[in-house]
Design an enzyme around this catalytic site. Sequence first.
Site, PDB file in Angstrom:
ATOM      1  N   TYR A 155     -43.129  -8.601 -15.758  1.00  0.00           N
ATOM      2  CA  TYR A 155     -43.439  -8.723 -17.252  1.00  0.00           C
ATOM      3  C   TYR A 155     -42.473  -7.631 -18.039  1.00  0.00           C
ATOM      4  O   TYR A 155     -42.531  -7.895 -19.148  1.00  0.00           O
ATOM      5  CB  TYR A 155     -44.690  -7.275 -16.027  1.00  0.00           C
ATOM      6  CG  TYR A 155     -46.162  -8.017 -15.793  1.00  0.00           C
ATOM      7  CD1 TYR A 155     -47.048  -8.379 -16.649  1.00  0.00           C
ATOM      8  CD2 TYR A 155     -46.079  -8.010 -14.099  1.00  0.00           C
ATOM      9  CE1 TYR A 155     -48.533  -9.449 -15.318  1.00  0.00           C
ATOM     10  CE2 TYR A 155     -47.165  -8.054 -13.247  1.00  0.00           C
ATOM     11  CZ  TYR A 155     -47.947  -9.222 -14.148  1.00  0.00           C
ATOM     12  OH  TYR A 155     -48.869  -9.568 -13.442  1.00  0.00           O
ATOM     13  N   ARG A 162     -46.956  -3.308 -19.393  1.00  0.00           N
ATOM     14  CA  ARG A 162     -48.218  -2.860 -18.609  1.00  0.00           C
ATOM     15  C   ARG A 162     -49.404  -3.886 -19.572  1.00  0.00           C
ATOM     16  O   ARG A 162     -50.348  -4.997 -18.796  1.00  0.00           O
ATOM     17  CB  ARG A 162     -48.916  -1.553 -19.051  1.00  0.00           C
ATOM     18  CG  ARG A 162     -50.040  -1.588 -18.163  1.00  0.00           C
ATOM     19  CD  ARG A 162     -50.948   0.112 -18.234  1.00  0.00           C
ATOM     20  NE  ARG A 162     -49.717   0.617 -17.119  1.00  0.00           N
ATOM     21  CZ  ARG A 162     -49.151   1.476 -17.153  1.00  0.00           C
ATOM     22  NH1 ARG A 162     -49.279   2.582 -18.412  1.00  0.00           N
ATOM     23  NH2 ARG A 162     -47.982   2.034 -16.705  1.00  0.00           N
ATOM     24  N   CYS A 180     -48.700 -18.571 -16.758  1.00  0.00           N
ATOM     25  CA  CYS A 180     -49.142 -16.664 -16.841  1.00  0.00           C
ATOM     26  C   CYS A 180     -49.036 -16.729 -15.266  1.00  0.00           C
ATOM     27  O   CYS A 180     -47.944 -15.316 -15.194  1.00  0.00           O
ATOM     28  CB  CYS A 180     -50.626 -17.006 -17.324  1.00  0.00           C
ATOM     29  SG  CYS A 180     -51.868 -17.343 -16.464  1.00  0.00           S
ATOM     30  N   SER A 191     -42.044  -6.067 -10.605  1.00  0.00           N
ATOM     31  CA  SER A 191     -40.656  -5.833 -10.329  1.00  0.00           C
ATOM     32  C   SER A 191     -40.599  -5.847  -8.765  1.00  0.00           C
ATOM     33  O   SER A 191     -39.369  -5.965  -8.230  1.00  0.00           O
ATOM     34  CB  SER A 191     -40.372  -4.594 -11.461  1.00  0.00           C
ATOM     35  OG  SER A 191     -40.269  -3.965 -10.486  1.00  0.00           O
TER      36      SER A 191
END
Length: 183
Positions: free
Chosen positions: A113, A127, A144, A150
Amino acid sequence: MSSNEVDGPHPNADSAQATMATPVGPITVTGNGRSIVRVTWVESAEVDFSAAPPASAVSDPLLTEAMRQLHAYFNGSLTTFDLPLGLGQISAVARTVLTTLDETVESGTTVTYGELARRSGTGIPARAIGSIMGMNPLPLVIACHRVVASDGLGGYSGGRRGEGLATKRWLLEFEDALPRPLF
């Protein structure tokens, strides 16, 4: 985007749909005659596959091509979709993030992300990337599922109801982006 992006009208205006069974549940693809505007999972109880026309019988040539490409993806012979896509009424930031994902994260790879936030150049936090992934109107086509946390898989809103993470794991294993379990 690697495909030709078209911002057509709302997905329901002049739309046509086709549904197909996939290894991760039945999906419906919606097109507006100029672009593919939505890919959604449907519950099996909502779909009468005996009444659903085969992809070759769909009257919209674009939907026929989308179904052909999705079939090729799931049989392992296609890794990159080449379809005109319409993202509809989403923000410029969300459009930039989804375009960056589509253009920079290939099959068999993942991105965190945070890394996608950096690549997009939008200045938004990691976020917020998760929220944008959850609003992606074209899952599978704009992959997606390749965006991970992580420290693990992160979330996924695609797939059959309640099976989002299992669907994400299956797709990543299928694309060889994750090792398959030993047993």
